[in-house]
Design a protein around this motif. Structure first.
Motif, PDB file in Angstrom:
ATOM      1  N   PRO A 194       0.817  -1.234   0.000  1.00 30.07           N
ATOM      2  CA  PRO A 194       0.000   0.000   0.000  1.00 30.07           C
ATOM      3  C   PRO A 194       0.843   1.273   0.000  1.00 30.07           C
ATOM      4  CG  PRO A 194      -0.880  -1.587   1.561  1.00 30.07           C
ATOM      5  CD  PRO A 194       0.434  -2.119   1.116  1.00 30.07           C
ATOM      6  N   GLY A 195       1.919   1.303   0.793  1.00 29.30           N
ATOM      7  CA  GLY A 195       2.776   2.485   0.813  1.00 29.30           C
ATOM      8  C   GLY A 195       3.455   2.723  -0.524  1.00 29.30           C
ATOM      9  N   LEU A 196       3.925   1.649  -1.155  1.00 28.72           N
ATOM     10  CA  LEU A 196       4.561   1.795  -2.464  1.00 28.72           C
ATOM     11  C   LEU A 196       3.575   2.288  -3.508  1.00 28.72           C
ATOM     12  CD1 LEU A 196       6.771  -1.448  -2.532  1.00 28.72           C
ATOM     13  CD2 LEU A 196       7.526   0.915  -2.173  1.00 28.72           C
ATOM     14  N   LEU A 197       2.341   1.778  -3.457  1.00 30.04           N
ATOM     15  CA  LEU A 197       1.323   2.238  -4.400  1.00 30.04           C
ATOM     16  C   LEU A 197       0.996   3.711  -4.183  1.00 30.04           C
ATOM     17  CD1 LEU A 197      -1.164  -0.791  -4.465  1.00 30.04           C
ATOM     18  CD2 LEU A 197       0.424  -0.071  -6.257  1.00 30.04           C
ATOM     19  N   TYR A 198       0.955   4.125  -2.922  1.00 27.48           N
ATOM     20  CA  TYR A 198       0.681   5.536  -2.618  1.00 27.48           C
ATOM     21  C   TYR A 198       1.738   6.442  -3.245  1.00 27.48           C
ATOM     22  CZ  TYR A 198       0.819   9.868   0.047  1.00 27.48           C
ATOM     23  OH  TYR A 198       0.892  11.182   0.403  1.00 27.48           O
ATOM     24  N   PHE A 199       3.007   6.113  -3.026  1.00 29.59           N
ATOM     25  CA  PHE A 199       4.072   6.955  -3.581  1.00 29.59           C
ATOM     26  C   PHE A 199       4.115   6.863  -5.105  1.00 29.59           C
ATOM     27  CE2 PHE A 199       5.653   6.754   0.782  1.00 29.59           C
ATOM     28  CZ  PHE A 199       6.050   8.069   0.965  1.00 29.59           C
ATOM     29  N   ALA A 200       3.844   5.677  -5.650  1.00 29.28           N
ATOM     30  CA  ALA A 200       3.891   5.519  -7.104  1.00 29.28           C
ATOM     31  C   ALA A 200       2.798   6.330  -7.792  1.00 29.28           C
ATOM     32  CB  ALA A 200       3.759   4.041  -7.473  1.00 29.28           C
ATOM     33  N   ILE A 201       1.605   6.373  -7.185  1.00 26.98           N
ATOM     34  CA  ILE A 201       0.473   7.049  -7.834  1.00 26.98           C
ATOM     35  C   ILE A 201       0.486   8.547  -7.556  1.00 26.98           C
ATOM     36  CG2 ILE A 201      -2.037   7.209  -7.911  1.00 26.98           C
ATOM     37  CD1 ILE A 201      -2.124   4.201  -7.265  1.00 26.98           C
ATOM     38  N   PHE A 202       0.610   8.910  -6.269  1.00 26.15           N
ATOM     39  CA  PHE A 202       0.411  10.309  -5.885  1.00 26.15           C
ATOM     40  C   PHE A 202       1.696  11.130  -5.872  1.00 26.15           C
ATOM     41  CE2 PHE A 202      -3.160   8.015  -3.948  1.00 26.15           C
ATOM     42  CZ  PHE A 202      -4.213   8.735  -4.494  1.00 26.15           C
ATOM     43  N   HIS A 203       2.856  10.511  -5.961  1.00 23.12           N
ATOM     44  CA  HIS A 203       4.112  11.257  -5.988  1.00 23.12           C
ATOM     45  C   HIS A 203       4.806  11.114  -7.343  1.00 23.12           C
ATOM     46  CE1 HIS A 203       4.499  12.538  -1.700  1.00 23.12           C
ATOM     47  NE2 HIS A 203       3.613  11.574  -1.542  1.00 23.12           N
ATOM     48  N   TYR A 204       5.184   9.888  -7.684  1.00 25.19           N
ATOM     49  CA  TYR A 204       5.884   9.708  -8.953  1.00 25.19           C
ATOM     50  C   TYR A 204       4.943   9.814 -10.148  1.00 25.19           C
ATOM     51  CZ  TYR A 204       9.732   8.180  -6.023  1.00 25.19           C
ATOM     52  OH  TYR A 204      10.719   8.145  -5.084  1.00 25.19           O
ATOM     53  N   GLY A 205       3.731   9.290 -10.018  1.00 24.12           N
ATOM     54  CA  GLY A 205       2.776   9.420 -11.110  1.00 24.12           C
ATOM     55  C   GLY A 205       2.367  10.858 -11.345  1.00 24.12           C
ATOM     56  N   ALA A 206       2.295  11.631 -10.264  1.00 29.21           N
ATOM     57  CA  ALA A 206       1.904  13.033 -10.399  1.00 29.21           C
ATOM     58  C   ALA A 206       2.960  13.869 -11.105  1.00 29.21           C
ATOM     59  CB  ALA A 206       1.624  13.624  -9.017  1.00 29.21           C
ATOM     60  N   LEU A 207       4.195  13.368 -11.195  1.00 28.72           N
ATOM     61  CA  LEU A 207       5.248  14.125 -11.882  1.00 28.72           C
ATOM     62  C   LEU A 207       4.921  14.353 -13.351  1.00 28.72           C
ATOM     63  CD1 LEU A 207       8.474  12.504 -10.386  1.00 28.72           C
ATOM     64  CD2 LEU A 207       7.528  14.757  -9.871  1.00 28.72           C
ATOM     65  N   PHE A 208       4.138  13.459 -13.957  1.00 24.32           N
ATOM     66  CA  PHE A 208       3.779  13.641 -15.368  1.00 24.32           C
ATOM     67  C   PHE A 208       2.907  14.885 -15.562  1.00 24.32           C
ATOM     68  CE2 PHE A 208       4.669   9.075 -15.031  1.00 24.32           C
ATOM     69  CZ  PHE A 208       5.579   8.939 -16.055  1.00 24.32           C
ATOM     70  N   GLY A 209       2.238  15.319 -14.495  1.00 21.27           N
ATOM     71  CA  GLY A 209       1.427  16.526 -14.601  1.00 21.27           C
ATOM     72  C   GLY A 209       2.245  17.795 -14.688  1.00 21.27           C
ATOM     73  N   SER A 210       3.570  17.696 -14.509  1.00 22.94           N
ATOM     74  CA  SER A 210       4.422  18.888 -14.603  1.00 22.94           C
ATOM     75  C   SER A 210       4.425  19.479 -16.007  1.00 22.94           C
ATOM     76  CB  SER A 210       5.859  18.544 -14.183  1.00 22.94           C
ATOM     77  OG  SER A 210       5.897  18.090 -12.847  1.00 22.94           O
ATOM     78  N   VAL A 211       3.974  18.716 -16.983  1.00 24.23           N
ATOM     79  CA  VAL A 211       3.925  19.234 -18.347  1.00 24.23           C
ATOM     80  C   VAL A 211       2.958  20.415 -18.451  1.00 24.23           C
ATOM     81  CG1 VAL A 211       2.075  17.706 -19.140  1.00 24.23           C
ATOM     82  CG2 VAL A 211       3.802  18.492 -20.761  1.00 24.23           C
ATOM     83  N   LEU A 212       2.033  20.552 -17.491  1.00 30.06           N
ATOM     84  CA  LEU A 212       1.104  21.685 -17.494  1.00 30.06           C
ATOM     85  C   LEU A 212       1.843  23.014 -17.418  1.00 30.06           C
ATOM     86  CD1 LEU A 212      -1.009  19.416 -16.809  1.00 30.06           C
ATOM     87  CD2 LEU A 212      -2.125  21.100 -15.344  1.00 30.06           C
ATOM     88  N   ALA A 213       3.048  23.000 -16.827  1.00 26.85           N
ATOM     89  CA  ALA A 213       3.804  24.246 -16.692  1.00 26.85           C
ATOM     90  C   ALA A 213       4.221  24.810 -18.046  1.00 26.85           C
ATOM     91  CB  ALA A 213       5.036  24.016 -15.825  1.00 26.85           C
ATOM     92  N   PHE A 214       4.179  24.004 -19.089  1.00 27.16           N
ATOM     93  CA  PHE A 214       4.605  24.441 -20.423  1.00 27.16           C
ATOM     94  C   PHE A 214       3.424  24.575 -21.379  1.00 27.16           C
ATOM     95  CE2 PHE A 214       7.859  21.899 -18.368  1.00 27.16           C
ATOM     96  CZ  PHE A 214       8.943  22.764 -18.372  1.00 27.16           C
ATOM     97  N   LEU A 215       2.204  24.509 -20.841  1.00 26.36           N
ATOM     98  CA  LEU A 215       0.993  24.568 -21.669  1.00 26.36           C
ATOM     99  C   LEU A 215       0.111  25.725 -21.240  1.00 26.36           C
ATOM    100  CD1 LEU A 215      -0.048  20.785 -21.648  1.00 26.36           C
ATOM    101  CD2 LEU A 215       1.205  21.965 -23.454  1.00 26.36           C
ATOM    102  N   ASP A 216      -0.680  26.219 -22.174  1.00 23.77           N
ATOM    103  CA  ASP A 216      -1.801  27.095 -21.838  1.00 23.77           C
ATOM    104  C   ASP A 216      -2.986  26.167 -21.594  1.00 23.77           C
ATOM    105  OD1 ASP A 216      -3.588  29.112 -21.480  1.00 23.77           O
ATOM    106  OD2 ASP A 216      -3.719  29.673 -23.608  1.00 23.77           O
ATOM    107  N   TYR A 217      -2.989  25.569 -20.411  1.00 20.17           N
ATOM    108  CA  TYR A 217      -3.853  24.425 -20.151  1.00 20.17           C
ATOM    109  C   TYR A 217      -5.311  24.850 -20.008  1.00 20.17           C
ATOM    110  CZ  TYR A 217      -5.729  20.235 -17.984  1.00 20.17           C
ATOM    111  OH  TYR A 217      -6.481  19.125 -17.695  1.00 20.17           O
ATOM    112  N   VAL A 218      -6.144  24.164 -20.767  1.00 18.30           N
ATOM    113  CA  VAL A 218      -7.592  24.324 -20.676  1.00 18.30           C
ATOM    114  C   VAL A 218      -8.157  22.954 -20.316  1.00 18.30           C
ATOM    115  CG1 VAL A 218      -9.701  24.978 -21.881  1.00 18.30           C
ATOM    116  CG2 VAL A 218      -7.540  26.129 -22.433  1.00 18.30           C
ATOM    117  N   PRO A 219      -8.844  22.818 -19.167  1.00 13.10           N
ATOM    118  CA  PRO A 219      -9.262  21.487 -18.699  1.00 13.10           C
ATOM    119  C   PRO A 219     -10.066  20.688 -19.705  1.00 13.10           C
ATOM    120  CG  PRO A 219      -9.543  23.095 -16.942  1.00 13.10           C
ATOM    121  CD  PRO A 219      -9.173  23.867 -18.181  1.00 13.10           C
TER     122      PRO A 219
END
Length: 332
Positions: A51-76
């Motif tokens: 469970p701890g590994l899944l938490y870090f994989a999803i909410f920490h490392y998986g969330a890193l892919f959302g950093s691409v928003l910093a380079f977009l004019d993001y519209v939901p």
């Protein structure tokens, strides 16, 4: 009497010469067998880690892919693929925003106050608890100082408001005795020291766990030998206790420097309206109000990415310094 062995058994085979091709293969096979044996032996403990590994994989490392928003004019409603790529425009806006730099300054000030006043508090409390000789008293004190850690920030802030607010216990006592009342929680100048006081009250007891574990590893005979040699309490602390705690102190300090731009979001958000954004705005609340409430997701993502990069640089630099001081740090 000689012992007969069957041909083909392990006893009958002569050992392989060290330089022969069979030796590396045998070593690898032994390592694989040892590894599989450890996996079977520790399978229950490994299952608890999932469970701890899944938490870090999803909410920490998986969330890193959302950093691409910093380079977009993001519209939901357009999503990542439909939003327009704008490169570093969000960072240009960020670095030219005075409100962001003010929030960053507030964050650094609060972090430095916590580093100076809160960081030594668990160490001091651990030393006091370690000096207690009666086990029952020690366990009672430990339980009492651990409990505030499990209280949510909503309750902690409410307790401080009941004690130090405009209509709290303190002002009620002052008014009943004809004295001038003070509104500590609504005073912007007292806001940052009050935040540190709340953190000390809530988490000092919990922070002593690591230091108490390190103190438990110190051999009592070293204290006895130092006392026989004429060392007083201060010299015993300096030459016996502190060297045992130094690796833990350096490790925690490196980790704390990596979070220097991360202070209590929930704690500050709950009290922000009482003192105003000028005194209470930090990077996390700045990202929340500009990104979540304001809808400027790309701009907020740029602020979050900048904060993460600063943390990485600080951890790397602090880890290098710890190596220069002879400590292992976080990693080699």
């Amino acid at each position: 009497m000689s012992v007969q062995t069957r041909p083909g058994t392990a006893e009958a085979r002569p050992p392989a010469p060290p330089g022969s091709p069979a030796a590396p293969g045998a070593i690898r096979a032994a390592r694989r067998e040892s590894r599989s044996r450890r996996w079977r032996r520790d399978r229950i403990l490994l299952a608890f880690m999932v469970p701890g590994l899944l938490y870090f994989a999803i909410f920490h490392y998986g969330a890193l892919f959302g950093s691409v928003l910093a380079f977009l004019d993001y519209v939901p409603f357009l999503g990542l693929t439909g939003s327009r790529w704008i490169g570093l425009e969000n960072f240009q806006r960020l670095f030219g925003d005075g409100d962001f730099w003010h929030a960053a300054l507030n964050t650094v000030e609060i972090s430095l106050l916590q580093l100076v006043f809160y960081f030594p508090a668990p160490l001091a409390l651990a030393l006091l608890l370690h000096s207690l000789t009666r086990t029952r008293i020690k366990r009672f004190v430990q339980s009492a100082v651990y409990l505030p850690h499990f209280i949510s920030w909503v309750i902690v802030v409410a307790l401080f408001q009941q004690m130090l607010g405009a209509s709290g216990v303190l002002n009620g006592f002052l008014a009943d005795n004809g004295l001038h009342t003070v509104h500590i929680l609504g005073n912007p100048d007292a806001f940052k020291p009050m935040l540190v006081a709340q953190v000390i009250w809530k988490d000092t007891g919990w922070g002593t766990i690591i230091f108490l574990a390190a103190l438990a590893q110190v051999d009592e005979q070293m204290y006895e030998a130092a006392a026989i040699d004429g060392a007083g309490p201060w010299r015993r602390f300096w030459h016996v206790t502190l060297p045992a705690l130094r690796p833990v102190i350096v490790l925690l300090l490196v980790l704390r420097l990596g979070e220097i731009l991360s202070v209590g979001f929930e704690q500050i958000l709950l009290q922000r309206d009482a003192v105003g954004a000028r005194a209470a705005e930090i990077i996390d609340t700045f990202v929340y109000f500009r990104g979540i409430q304001g809808g400027d997701f790309g701009f907020a993502a740029a602020a979050g990415l900048f904060k993460g990069l600063v943390g990485v640089v600080l951890v790397y630099a602090a880890n290098k310094i710890s190596h220069r001081l002879g400590e292992s740090g976080v990693y080699r």
